[in-house]
Design an enzyme around this catalytic site. Structure first.
Site, mmCIF file in Angstrom:
data_model
loop_
_atom_site.group_PDB
_atom_site.id
_atom_site.type_symbol
_atom_site.label_atom_id
_atom_site.label_comp_id
_atom_site.label_asym_id
_atom_site.label_seq_id
_atom_site.Cartn_x
_atom_site.Cartn_y
_atom_site.Cartn_z
ATOM 1 N N TRP A 138 -8.890 -48.301 55.871
ATOM 2 C CA TRP A 138 -8.683 -49.558 55.129
ATOM 3 C C TRP A 138 -9.480 -50.632 55.853
ATOM 4 C CZ3 TRP A 138 -4.614 -53.583 56.291
ATOM 5 C CH2 TRP A 138 -4.507 -54.506 55.257
ATOM 6 N N ASP A 220 0.580 -46.875 60.376
ATOM 7 C CA ASP A 220 0.495 -47.811 59.264
ATOM 8 C C ASP A 220 1.061 -47.091 58.046
ATOM 9 O OD1 ASP A 220 -0.043 -49.660 57.358
ATOM 10 O OD2 ASP A 220 -2.225 -49.612 57.555
ATOM 11 N N LYS A 256 3.486 -51.819 47.688
ATOM 12 C CA LYS A 256 3.185 -50.797 46.681
ATOM 13 C C LYS A 256 4.451 -50.112 46.186
ATOM 14 C CE LYS A 256 -0.815 -51.527 48.618
ATOM 15 N NZ LYS A 256 -2.177 -51.798 48.258
HETATM 16 N N1 PLP Z 1 -2.419 -50.700 55.241
HETATM 17 C C1 PLP Z 1 -3.065 -50.008 54.308
HETATM 18 C C2 PLP Z 1 -3.588 -48.668 54.648
HETATM 19 C C3 PLP Z 1 -3.233 -50.534 53.026
HETATM 20 O O1 PLP Z 1 -3.883 -49.830 52.109
HETATM 21 C C4 PLP Z 1 -2.706 -51.812 52.734
HETATM 22 C C5 PLP Z 1 -2.895 -52.427 51.419
HETATM 23 O O2 PLP Z 1 -3.758 -52.140 50.654
HETATM 24 C C6 PLP Z 1 -2.038 -52.495 53.754
HETATM 25 C C7 PLP Z 1 -1.905 -51.916 54.990
HETATM 26 C C8 PLP Z 1 -1.502 -53.895 53.575
HETATM 27 O O3 PLP Z 1 -0.489 -54.034 52.714
HETATM 28 P P1 PLP Z 1 0.117 -55.464 52.366
HETATM 29 O O4 PLP Z 1 -0.464 -55.863 51.061
HETATM 30 O O5 PLP Z 1 1.574 -55.216 52.312
HETATM 31 O O6 PLP Z 1 -0.250 -56.414 53.447
#
Ligand code: PLP
Length: 407
Positions: A138, A220, A256
């Site tokens: 990410w 994560d 999500k």
């Molecule tokens: N970590 C990963 C791997 C993600 O894909 C995402 C969101 O796309 C996040 C963290 C962050 O999520 P949030 O929108 O809750 O900050």
């Protein structure tokens, strides 16, 4: 001369730019496979029915107000969120060495965890401690850790482009050669962007090396429930590492799996060595949060806490999560079948082998450009597609467009 606000022009964030380009495209056949959010089969965002129900309960509850939360957040949210990750029968919870910080989404949890590690990990100022993130990952991982002051960010081998799967030996090799005490960011499930997770046996191998080489694990967990439709299955790796005695951080996002993207609901679960250490860690977390956002917002955390702490609502939520996961699985099977029926050159079995919201199609940047420019099918230049952007209505068009881009 007058003082001025000086800056250079920053590049737009790729995924948001893609969505803007999509919005401006007049082609009625356009499809957005970029954005990382769930869509129904009609292509609409989905407010989970259980969330709607709890929102009404909150509005009608006259005992609630808009006072500040404690710095570390809503206690019943923090504990129930950690329980989802670790399991209700977690020995670490029973030993009173699990705590949490309510954060602004998964990003906030990564941020607070990174800030803590830079200040306190191993009792040192850790700007030089290597932080390893998967290649690819990410796109925000690098930036969040760099922004917290880490200067030595390193990609670890993860994806084997040729076999379109996990590069296990490369991954294990990186763990073997990383300096002791390095920090590794691991995707708990539904790896973004590849949709490829280690198997249980492979996770065991990863854990064995990490333990022996004294590497720090920072999970994560942004997609619990999305990978398999089952919360427990998707938390297997996190729980296994805890049985192996790791101290760890786990950044949880409820964006999500609760569809609460803009409410910014996240939790940093901390598994400490013992209750005493946990107390000290939380005391420092409080200092970090105070200078970052002072205290977190309430609405999203309340929604999650009420849902997780009320048995019938919890069941309903699990059902809602399964609805989302099942739709993704259906789209995967359908896209693969259509590409195979079209005899699109290449192998497409990875589409059903990968899990979670995303698929790493293996399409190259030229093919992606063709899809975006000629077909108005929007996807990330890496070839990542959000399976939820597919619907029974647009899947034929997408499959035919992919076919055209490949042949
Ligand atoms: N970590 C990963 C791997 C993600 O894909 C995402 C969101 O796309 C996040 C963290 C962050 O999520 P949030 O929108 O809750 O900050």
């Amino acid at each position: 001369s007058k003082p001025a606000l000086l800056s250079s022009q920053a590049n737009p964030v790729a995924v948001f730019k893609l969505t803007n380009d999509f919005k401006e495209d007049p082609n009625p056949k356009k499809v957005n496979l970029g954005v990382g959010a769930y869509r129904t089969d009609k292509g609409h965002p989905w407010v989970l029915p259980v969330v709607k129900k709890v929102e009404k309960m909150i509005v009608d509850d006259n005992s609630l107000n808009h006072e500040y939360l404690p710095i570390l957040g809503l206690p019943e949210f923090r504990s129930s969120a950690s329980k989802i990750a670790l399991g209700i029968d977690s020995a670490a919870i029973q030993e009173n060495r699990v705590g949490a910080v309510q954060c602004l989404g998964g990003t906030g949890a990564l941020k607070i965890g990174a800030e803590f590690l830079r200040r306190w990990y191993n009792g040192n100022d850790n700007t030089r401690t290597p932080v390893y993130v998967s290649a690819p990952t990410w796109e925000n991982h690098n930036a969040v850790f760099a922004n917290a002051g880490f200067e030595d960010l390193r990609p670890y081998k993860y994806w084997d482009a040729e076999k379109r799967g996990l590069d296990l030996s490369g991954f294990l090799g990186e763990l073997e050669s990383a300096p002791k005490h390095s920090i590794f960011v691991l995707h708990a499930c539904a790896h973004n962007p590849t949709g490829t997770d280690p198997t249980h046996v492979e996770w065991m191998q990863v854990a064995e090396v990490m333990k022996r080489r004294k590497l720090f694990v920072f999970f994560d967990s942004a997609y619990q429930g999305f990978a398999s439709g089952c919360l427990d299955k998707d938390a297997w790796a996190v729980r296994y590492f805890i049985t192996q005695g790791f101290e760890m951080f786990c950044a949880q996002s409820f964006s999500k799996n609760f569809g609460l993207y803009n409410e910014r609901v996240g939790n940093l679960t901390i598994v400490a060595r013992d209750a005493d250490n946990l107390k000290r860690v939380l005391s420092q977390m409080e200092k970090i949060v105070r200078v970052t956002w002072s205290n977190p917002p309430t609405q999203g955390a309340r929604l999650v806490a009420v849902t997780l702490n009320t048995p019938e609502l919890f069941l309903e939520w699990k059902d809602n999560v399964k609805t989302m996961a099942d739709r993704v699985l259906l789209m995967r099977a359908s896209l693969r079948a259509k590409l195979e029926a079209l005899k699109t050159p290449g192998m497409w079995d990875h589409i059903t082998q990968q899990i979670g919201m995303f698929s790493f199609t293996g399409l190259n940047p030229k093919q992606v450009e063709y899809l975006v420019k000629e077909k108005s099918v929007y996807l990330m230049s890496s070839g990542r597609i959000n399976m939820c952007g597919l619907t029974t209505k647009n899947i034929d068009y997408v499959a035919e467009s992919i076919h055209e881009s490949v042949v």
